[in-house]
Design an enzyme around this catalytic site. Structure first.
Site, PDB file in Angstrom:
ATOM      1  CD  GLU A 362      34.878 105.616  66.375  1.00  0.00           C
ATOM      2  OE1 GLU A 362      35.860 105.959  65.692  1.00  0.00           O
ATOM      3  OE2 GLU A 362      34.688 104.432  66.752  1.00  0.00           O
ATOM      4  CG  HIS A 377      33.041 100.699  59.363  1.00  0.00           C
ATOM      5  ND1 HIS A 377      33.483  99.411  59.410  1.00  0.00           N
ATOM      6  CD2 HIS A 377      34.107 101.466  59.713  1.00  0.00           C
ATOM      7  CE1 HIS A 377      34.758  99.385  59.769  1.00  0.00           C
ATOM      8  NE2 HIS A 377      35.150 100.624  59.958  1.00  0.00           N
TER       9      HIS A 377
END
Length: 777
Positions: A362, A377
């Protein structure tokens, strides 16, 4: 003998003797690992100066060399070796030549001329990389090739060889005065070191039995006699004696009888002859086609005697089925090395995941400085890494472990300008490996298989139009929008909507959109809507809670959905510590891309490692037929009669363990009190757990001889997990080692079970000895 730390004062004569002893130890260990007289090994034993690189300014010269045990690298600062700076070869994940770590690239970026003098040692777990510079290209290459050769030689030792190497090393360490003799005091120290406590009377009795010269010390053949008594396997004697009917040895017919009746292997006499030729050490026995007890023990400790079926070690499944017919090893937030809030992001995380066979990674993409998109993030304190650096790392490492396709799951939060930069980096860096068109000349109606997609990288993300636009050249604007429903497919819990989004739309660059071929992200409403309105290449992402609810309440519908399409599952946003959910119920429902936090050692990652252990660890496992057949009515929650119901009775006897590691290494008197737990994971009716009692103060050769029985209804989905723990009355038990294996990859009979650390690394000398018997229920 530990030659890395010298006594403070020695006479010239003592120093000469000491150095000769060190040479002898190194020579003996070189023989043990099959590198006797090897020039690369000799180079490492001599050692040399290397420059450690920690920052742009911190560069210091240190002396490194391989210890005489041939498995520890020592580092010397000024005039002494620092124990806390040494490291075991077992802790090394890889050795990389050139500037191939983030630190080396960052701290030597202004001096690319040193490229061929650089190399890095990458460790398992979370230990920082060791970035080094040699004085020349040739020296750097010598270090890299030498370390890789010794590591490979150690990795190729079988369990028995590892055990011998470990015990021998422990004996040397117990020989405090390095006189190649063992006093009673040193013998007691040695027994504690190998994780066993005996009372003084027993230790003295054992010592006297071996001290045949009555000299008060053990030396030469006496030490060998002591070693043989210590490593004697009574349980193996019993098994061997039951089948050795030919002058005290196993004839080839006796061995065949053992293989067919005990190991339940459908083999011929030729196979028994092959085992004798391979493992028998006695030349006379080999000529007579006999197997001695020593040869039998070697066989049991080799992969033929392992619990894992050697036939499943390489790729053995049909790899030409459609992509959605496979479980696919998948990582969540792959860039993170630690937690989800303030941990570091790193290209190293991608390298480690890909090296473990992960096939879907990812990338959380955000606008970065100087027009360069970054990965991190979002809206947290996690560090950032450049998108292009991640793509470079993926290009380099995507197919080192497995040749089968890699899926890049893009979570796109970037503006149009930086989306175009992303598209540019993907095409320019990945080149021909990037899939930019469907395979074939016509619009496909189903996925190609992993075999057809070998060496290819697929993009998963949003797409502006249908896939048939790639064939009929439908024109679209360079910038367009996708609906909020489609956007919602990729948003995680609690994250704000990306920049550039209007009230109902998000802007998407055509250049990036066109790279999405077989994995178009869409919103999931319900199974009927997906079946009637969505193409095979349109896939949804499910938060774990929603996926778990569907797997429990609508399992058959979920299974049929996954027969046509791909599904990706991801952890809940509340898992800020990077914990994981149980992947088994999602596999039971046919979900392919069950994404986990690879950076977190835990039971769930252990189950994941086991699921993808067979089939060459290639990251793809063909789903059972009942998860692929459109006529199947399989429901893992409410079992009914069908082809999935292959009810088996699993008999497991936990016989013994060997050379379990010490848990509290700082306390020399701390000894393991081991117990073994066997766990079954699969459909709800199959989940079970049973454990032995613990054995006091014996981690070296504990013996249980305890039988367990389990009923397994759906063996094709079951995983069997062995857990060894150190019993503690006051606190939670500590993990000693574990091993998990698919039910269908187990071998029957007397088998050795390897043990792994919590991070999945092999503990070379340790293992369990068990008896497995699977029968139809």
């Amino acid at each position: 003998m530990s030659c890395g730390r010298k006594p403070r004062k020695r006479t010239k004569s003592q120093e000469f003797i000491y150095q000769e002893q060190c040479k002898n130890v190194a020579h003996e260990n070189g023989i043990r690992i099959g590198l006797q007289g090897d020039p690369d090994l000799q180079f490492l034993l001599r050692g040399g100066d290397l420059v450690k690189v920690k920052s742009n300014k911190w560069r210091k010269t240190r002396f490194f060399r391989l210890s005489e045990d041939c498995k520890t690298v020592l580092q010397q600062t000024s005039k002494k070796f620092k124990k806390d700076s040494s490291f075991s070869l077992e802790d090394i994940d890889s050795v990389r030549y050139g500037r191939q770590t983030e630190g080396m690239l960052k701290y030597t970026d202004s001096d690319s001329s040193v490229e061929d003098r650089c190399f890095s040692i990458v460790f398992k777990g979370r230990r920082s990389n060791l970035d080094l510079m040699a004085s020349s290209k040739e020296e750097a290459q010598r270090w890299v090739s030498g370390l890789e050769k010794v590591i490979n030689s150690m990795d190729n030792l079988n369990r028995l060889q590892n055990s011998e190497h470990w015990i021998y090393d422990c004996m040397r360490k117990a020989d405090k005065n390095a006189d190649n003799q063992m006093s009673l005091k040193e013998l007691k120290h040695f027994l504690r070191h190998i994780n066993i406590v005996v009372d003084d009377d027993y230790a003295e009795m054992l010592f006297k039995q071996c001290d045949t010269s009555n000299s008060g010390t053990l030396e030469g053949s006496e030490i060998k006699h002591f070693y043989n008594k210590l490593t004697h396997r009574q349980e193996v004697d019993v098994i061997y004696g039951k089948y050795a009917h030919t002058n005290g040895q196993m004839s080839s017919s006796d061995l065949l009888n053992f293989l067919q009746n005990e190991q339940r292997e459908p083999v011929s006499l030729d196979y028994a002859h092959k085992l004798i030729d391979t493992f028998e050490v006695d030349e006379i026995a080999k000529v007579n086609k006999h197997m001695s007890k020593d040869g039998f023990l070697i066989y049991l400790n080799h992969e033929e005697g392992s619990i894992f079926n050697p036939a499943h070690k390489a790729v053995y499944q049909d790899m030409r089925q459609p992509l959605n017919h496979y479980f696919i090893s998948s990582s969540h937030n792959t860039y993170l090395m630690e937690d989800q809030l303030k941990g570091p992001s790193s290209t190293e995380a991608y390298i480690k995941a890909l090296s473990k066979g992960c096939r879907c990674v990812e990338l959380d993409c955000w606008d970065g400085e100087n027009g360069e998109p970054v990965i991190y993030h979002g809206h947290t304190l996690t560090s950032k890494v450049l998108f292009k650096d991640v793509i470079k790392a993926i290009k380099e490492y995507a197919f080192k472990t497995s040749q089968y396709p890699v899926i890049l799951s893009l979570e796109n939060h970037c503006t149009i300008a930086q989306q175009n930069i992303m598209a540019h980096h993907l095409t320019s860096i990945l080149g021909s490996a990037l899939l930019t068109q469907p395979l074939g000349r016509n619009m496909p109606t189903a996925f190609p298989g992993p075999e057809e997609l070998k060496g290819r990288i697929l993009i998963k993300g949003k797409r502006l139009n249908k896939l048939d636009a790639a064939f009929n050249n439908n024109a679209t604007e360079d910038v367009d929008s996708v609906s909020e429903e489609d956007e919602a497919a990729e948003l995680k819990e609690g994250e704000p909507k990306p920049k550039g989004k209007t009230s109902n739309k998000i802007k998407l660059a055509k250049e990036l959109s066109d790279l999405v071929i077989y994995c178009k992200s869409v919103h999931f409403s319900n199974f009927d809507q997906s079946r009637d309105n969505q193409a095979f290449y349109e896939m949804a992402s499910f938060k774990e809670t929603k996926a778990m609810n569907l797997a429990e309440s609508s399992a058959t519908g979920f299974i049929h959905h996954n027969m046509d399409k791909l599904s990706r599952i991801y952890p809940a946003g509340s898992r800020t510590n990077s914990s994981n959910y149980n992947p088994v119920p999602l596999w039971n429902a046919g979900c392919q891309i069950v994404a986990l936090n690879f950076q977190t050692p835990c039971k769930e990652m252990d189950l994941n490692q086991a699921r993808f252990l067979p089939n060459g660890k290639c990251g793809y496992i063909l789903k059972p037929e009942f998860l692929r057949d459109p006529d199947s009515q399989f429901d893992p929650v409410k079992l009914s009669v069908g082809p999935w119901l292959k009810k088996k009775t699993l008999h497991i006897m936990i016989i013994s363990a060997q050379q379990l590691p010490k848990i509290n290494k700082d306390n020399k008197r701390s000894i393991v009190d081991p117990l073994v737990r066997v766990e079954i994971y699969g459909v709800p009716d199959d989940n079970a757990s049973k454990q032995t009692h613990h054995i006091e103060d014996n981690g070296f050769n504990p013996m249980w001889n305890i039988k367990f029985q389990f009923t397994v209804h759906v063996p094709d989905l079951a995983l069997v997990r062995f857990v060894v723990e150190d019993h503690d009355v006051a606190t939670q038990n500590d993990l000693v080692g574990l091993y998990t294996i698919p039910f269908t990859s187990m071998q029957n009979g007397y088998r050795h079970v390897p043990l792994l650390t919590k991070r999945g690394s092999l503990i070379p000398s340790a293992g369990l000895f068990v008896h497995i018997m699977v029968i139809d229920a």
